[in-house]
Scaffold this motif. Structure first.
Motif, PDB file in Angstrom:
ATOM      1  N   ILE A   1       1.662   6.758  -6.789  1.00 43.45           N
ATOM      2  CA  ILE A   1       0.581   7.709  -7.112  1.00 43.45           C
ATOM      3  C   ILE A   1       1.069   9.144  -6.964  1.00 43.45           C
ATOM      4  O   ILE A   1       0.857   9.986  -7.848  1.00 43.45           O
ATOM      5  N   TRP A   2       1.744   9.413  -5.843  1.00 39.17           N
ATOM      6  CA  TRP A   2       2.214  10.784  -5.617  1.00 39.17           C
ATOM      7  C   TRP A   2       3.339  11.166  -6.578  1.00 39.17           C
ATOM      8  O   TRP A   2       3.433  12.331  -6.990  1.00 39.17           O
TER       9      TRP A   2
ATOM     10  N   ARG B   1       0.829  -1.202   0.000  1.00 42.35           N
ATOM     11  CA  ARG B   1       0.000   0.000   0.000  1.00 42.35           C
ATOM     12  C   ARG B   1       0.869   1.260   0.000  1.00 42.35           C
ATOM     13  O   ARG B   1       0.587   2.223  -0.711  1.00 42.35           O
TER      14      ARG B   1
ATOM     15  N   GLN C   1       1.051   4.138  -2.879  1.00 44.64           N
ATOM     16  CA  GLN C   1       0.849   5.561  -2.602  1.00 44.64           C
ATOM     17  C   GLN C   1       2.023   6.396  -3.105  1.00 44.64           C
ATOM     18  O   GLN C   1       1.826   7.493  -3.648  1.00 44.64           O
ATOM     19  N   ARG C   2       3.239   5.870  -2.945  1.00 48.36           N
ATOM     20  CA  ARG C   2       4.409   6.592  -3.449  1.00 48.36           C
ATOM     21  C   ARG C   2       4.354   6.741  -4.963  1.00 48.36           C
ATOM     22  O   ARG C   2       4.680   7.798  -5.509  1.00 48.36           O
TER      23      ARG C   2
END
Length: 315
Positions: free
Chosen positions: A16-17, A9, A13-14
């Motif tokens: 995505i950012w 997860r 998230q990394r």
């Protein structure tokens, strides 16, 4: 067993950012792609032929002779000199450097917002708003506008260093030194930036952790790099700047008037970034309004400082 899903997860998230930031950089670059084909205008001719950067024949001329025949801005001259060495007098590459500097500034604004608020969404929004702010077109898309682009980059880096200095548990002298260097470079791009030295004690006062009282020795230690930067700027100005600068200095009251009008103009441009705001409300046209713009400008500045103090008390 639960650590593996958490790790996946976090990796997602990394990614995505990382994609968000790449998108922000791409969106910030898009409005300026057409400027790469732009031809020289106004002061650009002197920059491209070297006359506007002290002749452009050697590094000594670039660092000691006037920029655009009227200012002492050696860091700006140096950046154009490097463009000359790498690419020759082609306008395309001079425009390219402006756009790249703008993108670096956009990323730095995101970092500054992160340092202040520790929220990724706020950092991304701040960077995006800075990157696409229409009022910057005159600086980024114009070769000669690099003065503002480069100065802005160093000012943002300076403010970031101040936040790191003020928030650090040990009030790092390294961040103070880095901030002083960024301030000096900003001042050597545009002399007005040296007034930003006042932000250093303000940052220590407003951004330090609650209950963190600095001793007199700490104040002296942290102030020394900024005093050295101011002294270095003064030495360079006395030796090279005075003979380059052609404008007459303003009286104190006139400076205060210009400060109020200027701050109000920037607030208007921030809230309503359009050609009407850019060209209608200027230093000259605002004088028809009398003293009111000066009062409103200083009131807006005081209100901004008050908001920072309130944020400091609450968070």
């Amino acid at each position: 067993m639960s650590s593996q899903p958490d790790s996946k997860r976090a990796d997602a998230q990394r990614r995505i950012w990382a994609g968000v930031w790449l998108l922000i950089i791409a969106v910030s670059a898009a409005p300026y792609l057409s400027s790469l084909k732009g031809m020289p205008v106004w002061d650009d001719y002197g920059i491209l032929n070297g006359g506007g950067i002290g002749g452009g024949q050697n590094l000594t001329q670039v660092l000691t002779e006037p920029f655009n025949y009227a200012y002492y801005r050696p860091v700006v001259s140096l950046s154009f000199y490097i463009d000359h060495l790498l690419f020759g007098p082609s306008p395309f590459f001079f425009h390219q450097t402006n756009v790249l500097l703008h993108l670096v500034s956009t990323a730095l604004v995101g970092w500054l917002a992160w340092l202040l608020f520790h929220k990724k969404a706020v950092a991304a929004a701040g960077a995006l708003l800075f990157g696409v702010q229409p009022v910057q077109a005159g600086a980024v898309a114009w070769i000669g506008g690099r003065t503002d682009v480069l100065c802005g980059l160093f000012v943002i880096a300076y403010l970031s260093c101040l936040v790191k200095m003020a928030r650090a548990d040990t009030k790092s002298l390294w961040w103070a030194g880095g901030g002083a260097l960024m301030l000096l470079l900003a001042g050597l791009c545009k002399e007005q930036a040296m007034a930003g030295v006042l932000a250093a004690p303000l940052a220590l006062t407003l951004l330090s952790q609650k209950g963190d009282k600095l001793s007199r020795q700490s104040w002296v230690r942290l102030a020394s790099p900024f005093l050295a930067a101011c002294a270095g700027f003064a030495v360079l100005w006395v030796n090279y700047g005075q003979r380059a600068y052609s404008a007459q200095p303003h009286a104190v009251l006139e400076q205060a008037e210009l400060g109020g009008r200027g701050f109000l103009q920037n607030v208007i441009l921030l809230l309503t970034p359009n050609p009407a705001a850019l060209h209608t409300f200027t230093f000259e046209t605002s004088r028809a309004w009398g003293i009111l713009p000066v009062i409103l400008g200083w009131a807006a500045l005081v209100a901004s400082l008050w908001a920072v103090v309130r944020y400091r008390k609450e968070y």
